[in-house]
Motif scaffolding. Sequence first.
Motif, mmCIF file in Angstrom:
data_model
loop_
_atom_site.group_PDB
_atom_site.id
_atom_site.type_symbol
_atom_site.label_atom_id
_atom_site.label_comp_id
_atom_site.label_asym_id
_atom_site.label_seq_id
_atom_site.Cartn_x
_atom_site.Cartn_y
_atom_site.Cartn_z
ATOM 1 N N ALA A 120 0.829 -1.213 0.000
ATOM 2 C CA ALA A 120 0.000 0.000 0.000
ATOM 3 C C ALA A 120 0.862 1.261 0.000
ATOM 4 C CB ALA A 120 -0.933 -0.003 1.211
ATOM 5 N N LEU A 121 1.906 1.273 0.809
ATOM 6 C CA LEU A 121 2.787 2.445 0.873
ATOM 7 C C LEU A 121 3.496 2.673 -0.457
ATOM 8 C CD1 LEU A 121 4.334 1.964 4.436
ATOM 9 C CD2 LEU A 121 2.773 3.786 3.732
ATOM 10 N N LYS A 122 3.873 1.573 -1.123
ATOM 11 C CA LYS A 122 4.553 1.697 -2.415
ATOM 12 C C LYS A 122 3.577 2.201 -3.490
ATOM 13 C CE LYS A 122 8.626 0.469 -1.074
ATOM 14 N NZ LYS A 122 9.149 -0.881 -1.129
ATOM 15 N N ILE A 123 2.338 1.733 -3.440
ATOM 16 C CA ILE A 123 1.329 2.227 -4.382
ATOM 17 C C ILE A 123 1.161 3.736 -4.222
ATOM 18 C CG2 ILE A 123 -1.162 2.245 -4.879
ATOM 19 C CD1 ILE A 123 -1.170 -0.783 -4.342
ATOM 20 N N LYS A 124 1.194 4.184 -2.980
ATOM 21 C CA LYS A 124 1.012 5.607 -2.683
ATOM 22 C C LYS A 124 2.262 6.432 -2.975
ATOM 23 C CE LYS A 124 -3.191 5.484 -0.983
ATOM 24 N NZ LYS A 124 -4.286 6.330 -1.499
ATOM 25 N N GLY A 125 3.395 5.753 -3.109
ATOM 26 C CA GLY A 125 4.635 6.482 -3.344
ATOM 27 C C GLY A 125 5.132 7.222 -2.116
ATOM 28 N N VAL A 126 4.820 6.674 -0.944
ATOM 29 C CA VAL A 126 5.185 7.317 0.319
ATOM 30 C C VAL A 126 6.502 6.736 0.842
ATOM 31 C CG1 VAL A 126 4.455 7.755 2.694
ATOM 32 C CG2 VAL A 126 2.744 7.657 0.878
ATOM 33 N N GLU A 127 7.392 7.603 1.236
ATOM 34 C CA GLU A 127 8.660 7.141 1.797
ATOM 35 C C GLU A 127 8.486 6.801 3.270
ATOM 36 O OE1 GLU A 127 11.960 9.687 1.131
ATOM 37 O OE2 GLU A 127 11.701 9.737 -1.053
ATOM 38 N N TYR A 128 9.159 5.745 3.705
ATOM 39 C CA TYR A 128 9.057 5.317 5.103
ATOM 40 C C TYR A 128 10.328 4.598 5.516
ATOM 41 C CZ TYR A 128 8.099 0.737 3.030
ATOM 42 O OH TYR A 128 8.196 -0.430 2.301
ATOM 43 N N GLU A 129 10.510 4.516 6.811
ATOM 44 C CA GLU A 129 11.633 3.766 7.363
ATOM 45 C C GLU A 129 11.110 2.405 7.810
ATOM 46 O OE1 GLU A 129 14.424 3.745 11.389
ATOM 47 O OE2 GLU A 129 13.371 5.593 10.828
ATOM 48 N N TYR A 130 11.822 1.359 7.463
ATOM 49 C CA TYR A 130 11.388 0.001 7.820
ATOM 50 C C TYR A 130 12.237 -0.537 8.971
ATOM 51 C CZ TYR A 130 10.381 -4.988 7.526
ATOM 52 O OH TYR A 130 10.023 -6.274 7.834
ATOM 53 N N SER A 131 11.574 -1.123 9.954
ATOM 54 C CA SER A 131 12.263 -1.733 11.096
ATOM 55 C C SER A 131 11.850 -3.197 11.197
ATOM 56 C CB SER A 131 11.914 -0.994 12.393
ATOM 57 O OG SER A 131 12.531 -1.613 13.507
ATOM 58 N N GLU A 132 12.809 -4.105 10.996
ATOM 59 C CA GLU A 132 12.529 -5.546 11.003
ATOM 60 C C GLU A 132 12.504 -6.109 12.418
ATOM 61 O OE1 GLU A 132 12.181 -9.612 9.585
ATOM 62 O OE2 GLU A 132 11.787 -7.675 8.650
ATOM 63 N N GLU A 133 11.430 -6.830 12.727
ATOM 64 C CA GLU A 133 11.379 -7.616 13.958
ATOM 65 C C GLU A 133 12.111 -8.931 13.667
ATOM 66 O OE1 GLU A 133 9.849 -7.178 17.199
ATOM 67 O OE2 GLU A 133 10.044 -5.104 16.533
ATOM 68 N N GLU A 134 13.271 -9.097 14.228
ATOM 69 C CA GLU A 134 14.170 -10.180 13.842
ATOM 70 C C GLU A 134 13.608 -11.580 14.104
ATOM 71 O OE1 GLU A 134 16.770 -9.764 12.126
ATOM 72 O OE2 GLU A 134 17.046 -7.606 12.289
ATOM 73 N N ASP A 135 12.973 -11.764 15.272
ATOM 74 C CA ASP A 135 12.480 -13.101 15.635
ATOM 75 C C ASP A 135 11.117 -12.966 16.287
ATOM 76 O OD1 ASP A 135 12.236 -15.764 16.117
ATOM 77 O OD2 ASP A 135 13.727 -15.865 17.709
ATOM 78 N N ILE A 136 10.144 -12.593 15.463
ATOM 79 C CA ILE A 136 8.816 -12.240 15.964
ATOM 80 C C ILE A 136 8.123 -13.397 16.679
ATOM 81 C CG2 ILE A 136 7.602 -12.802 13.821
ATOM 82 C CD1 ILE A 136 6.916 -9.748 16.058
ATOM 83 N N LEU A 137 8.473 -14.642 16.327
ATOM 84 C CA LEU A 137 7.822 -15.798 16.940
ATOM 85 C C LEU A 137 8.270 -16.025 18.380
ATOM 86 C CD1 LEU A 137 7.932 -18.371 13.997
ATOM 87 C CD2 LEU A 137 5.998 -16.977 14.727
ATOM 88 N N HIS A 138 9.492 -15.599 18.698
ATOM 89 C CA HIS A 138 10.036 -15.927 20.022
ATOM 90 C C HIS A 138 10.355 -14.727 20.897
ATOM 91 C CE1 HIS A 138 11.116 -19.387 17.334
ATOM 92 N NE2 HIS A 138 10.460 -20.002 18.288
ATOM 93 N N SER A 139 10.459 -13.561 20.297
ATOM 94 C CA SER A 139 10.753 -12.378 21.112
ATOM 95 C C SER A 139 10.185 -11.132 20.447
ATOM 96 C CB SER A 139 12.270 -12.224 21.312
ATOM 97 O OG SER A 139 12.899 -11.987 20.065
ATOM 98 N N LYS A 140 9.887 -10.135 21.252
ATOM 99 C CA LYS A 140 9.343 -8.869 20.763
ATOM 100 C C LYS A 140 10.299 -7.751 21.152
ATOM 101 C CE LYS A 140 5.503 -11.428 20.529
ATOM 102 N NZ LYS A 140 4.959 -11.982 19.298
ATOM 103 N N SER A 141 10.535 -6.844 20.207
ATOM 104 C CA SER A 141 11.425 -5.733 20.510
ATOM 105 C C SER A 141 10.750 -4.744 21.460
ATOM 106 C CB SER A 141 11.820 -5.012 19.219
ATOM 107 O OG SER A 141 10.713 -4.273 18.717
#
Length: 231
Positions: A22-43
């Motif tokens: 959706a963000l790419k369709i809109k052409g909106v710039e954003y910063e992405y933050s990856e949750e490294e191990d979402i199944l076992h830990s939360k940042s």
Amino acid sequence: MGEELKLLGAWGSPFSRRVEIALKIKGVEYEYSEEEDILHSKSALLLKYNPVHKKVPVLVHNGKPIAESLVILEYIDETWKDNPIMPRDPHERALARFWAKFFDEKCLPALWKYCWSFGDEQEKAYEDACGVLKTLEGELKDKKFFGGNNLGFVDIAANFLGFWMGVIQEAGGFDILNPDRFPRLCRWAEGFQSCPVVKENLPPRDRLYAFFKAHFEKISRSKDAEVASRH
């Protein structure tokens, strides 16, 4: 205007990928933050911005978090008006919400249960999954996308069916979504994946396949050990 836009996501999550598309369709710039191990830990960041569900995705716009992918999609469409993903007609917009909700509440759980169950339970799950897919096949009719000729809200919401399901089928060695049974949905999935904005924002197929293959093998070993322990 100077805006801060940050997306908390996970590489293999169809829900995170919905928001990225959706963000790419809109052409909106954003910063992405990856949750490294979402199944076992939360940042700490995830727990701060989504303390209720503690799940990705979370979109943080000028310090204000929005959670739940379908809610985020609507927020994006209302905030950035260009290249709309929701219909402008109120009735069509209501229908789009209905089908997106149908996918999340009926279709996705049925497919997921079929993929990860065994024996008699899987046979029942197969019938349920075919039922919801038949409903979607009927709604799609002969349209290119669920909303007509252009990729829209419902197509983005159904991205699990458009890409993830095929990978899971291949990794698990089973077959439910195929052209003989559901020709319209398979045609739609091909069209969905071939959209440049979708293609650029899907997880690497080989990495996703390896992820699910490992899970199926782990479950298989667990089942074998369970059977062996009974003898």
